[in-house]
Design a protein around this motif. Sequence first.
Motif, PDB file in Angstrom:
ATOM      1  N   UNK A 169       1.232  -0.945   0.077  1.00 49.29           N
ATOM      2  CA  UNK A 169       0.058   0.184  -0.050  1.00 49.29           C
ATOM      3  C   UNK A 169       0.916   1.598   0.090  1.00 49.29           C
ATOM      4  N   UNK A 170       0.462   2.226  -0.440  1.00 44.14           N
ATOM      5  CA  UNK A 170       0.969   3.367  -0.580  1.00 44.14           C
ATOM      6  C   UNK A 170       1.852   3.827   0.379  1.00 44.14           C
ATOM      7  N   UNK A 171       1.160   4.042   2.102  1.00 38.85           N
ATOM      8  CA  UNK A 171       1.472   4.343   2.395  1.00 38.85           C
ATOM      9  C   UNK A 171       2.682   3.273   3.773  1.00 38.85           C
ATOM     10  N   UNK A 172       3.390   2.449   2.904  1.00 43.23           N
ATOM     11  CA  UNK A 172       3.741   1.251   3.223  1.00 43.23           C
ATOM     12  C   UNK A 172       5.422   1.016   2.261  1.00 43.23           C
ATOM     13  N   UNK A 173       5.529   2.409   1.444  1.00 48.07           N
ATOM     14  CA  UNK A 173       6.260   2.231   0.408  1.00 48.07           C
ATOM     15  C   UNK A 173       7.562   3.520   1.509  1.00 48.07           C
ATOM     16  N   UNK A 174       8.514   4.160   0.497  1.00 44.91           N
ATOM     17  CA  UNK A 174       9.855   4.750   0.629  1.00 44.91           C
ATOM     18  C   UNK A 174       9.364   5.169   2.041  1.00 44.91           C
ATOM     19  N   UNK A 175      10.255   5.497   2.484  1.00 43.29           N
ATOM     20  CA  UNK A 175      10.511   5.807   3.998  1.00 43.29           C
ATOM     21  C   UNK A 175      10.991   5.613   5.210  1.00 43.29           C
ATOM     22  N   UNK A 176      10.897   5.656   6.426  1.00 38.39           N
ATOM     23  CA  UNK A 176      11.653   5.568   7.458  1.00 38.39           C
ATOM     24  C   UNK A 176      10.904   5.302   8.561  1.00 38.39           C
ATOM     25  N   UNK A 177      10.969   3.729   9.542  1.00 39.41           N
ATOM     26  CA  UNK A 177      10.176   3.294  10.057  1.00 39.41           C
ATOM     27  C   UNK A 177      10.677   3.313  11.838  1.00 39.41           C
ATOM     28  N   UNK A 178       9.739   2.953  12.528  1.00 42.40           N
ATOM     29  CA  UNK A 178       9.996   2.528  14.159  1.00 42.40           C
ATOM     30  C   UNK A 178       9.329   1.295  14.520  1.00 42.40           C
ATOM     31  N   UNK A 179       9.249   0.547  15.230  1.00 40.12           N
ATOM     32  CA  UNK A 179       8.400  -0.476  15.223  1.00 40.12           C
ATOM     33  C   UNK A 179       9.046  -0.796  16.648  1.00 40.12           C
ATOM     34  N   UNK A 180       7.980  -0.986  18.103  1.00 37.43           N
ATOM     35  CA  UNK A 180       8.007  -1.733  19.073  1.00 37.43           C
ATOM     36  C   UNK A 180       6.989  -2.783  18.885  1.00 37.43           C
TER      37      UNK A 180
END
Length: 202
Positions: A169-180
């Motif tokens: 999905x568009x919101x899960x493409x290129x970018x920086x992420x943080x996950x807990x």
Amino acid sequence: MLAAGMALTLCALQLCPVALGGSQPPLLVERSGSRRLGKVGGFAWEDCGGGKDPVVLKSLSVAPDPISIPGSLRVSAAVSSSKAMASPLKAVLVVEKALGDLWIQLPCIDQLGSCTYNDVCTVLDNLIPPGTTCPEPLLTYGIPCHCPFKAGSYSLPASDFDLPDVELPAWMTNGNYRVRATVSSGGQELACVKLAFSLQSQ
């Protein structure tokens, strides 16, 4: 326990479908210790159990950086568990994406984003039907792929996992992420991992 840990890590990377899928044998130097999670634009991890959780992520290495989809993901990991783990194992992910200087929590849509998985054991059973041989490289390194998991130490030398050409999905493409990501059973926290990573779709 590494299979559940690996599944959790790859779910945290939003790559659950390849958590235990086909892989080719290894090649990568494993890095130990956590890196600062305030960093944007690079892979970092931290065991956030505070030394109190029975399951501890000792080391984790993921390459390339940024993670490219489609492509090949090299993962090495070491996990220790002082307690046997049995179903149900609940996993909770909180996923944030950087938008400028802000971090926005992503909702859970189609099992992507800030999702709760009520039983990781069921996820593993769906990926690998009970009674089937564990896939490589888990089989080679004696890592179980079904609950219950015995207490002990498990290590996965650097191994390649193919990331399929899926439409994110568009919101899960290129970018920086943080996950807990946390795993619990009966209300008791068993493991906690924080990840920071970048995704790049081609």
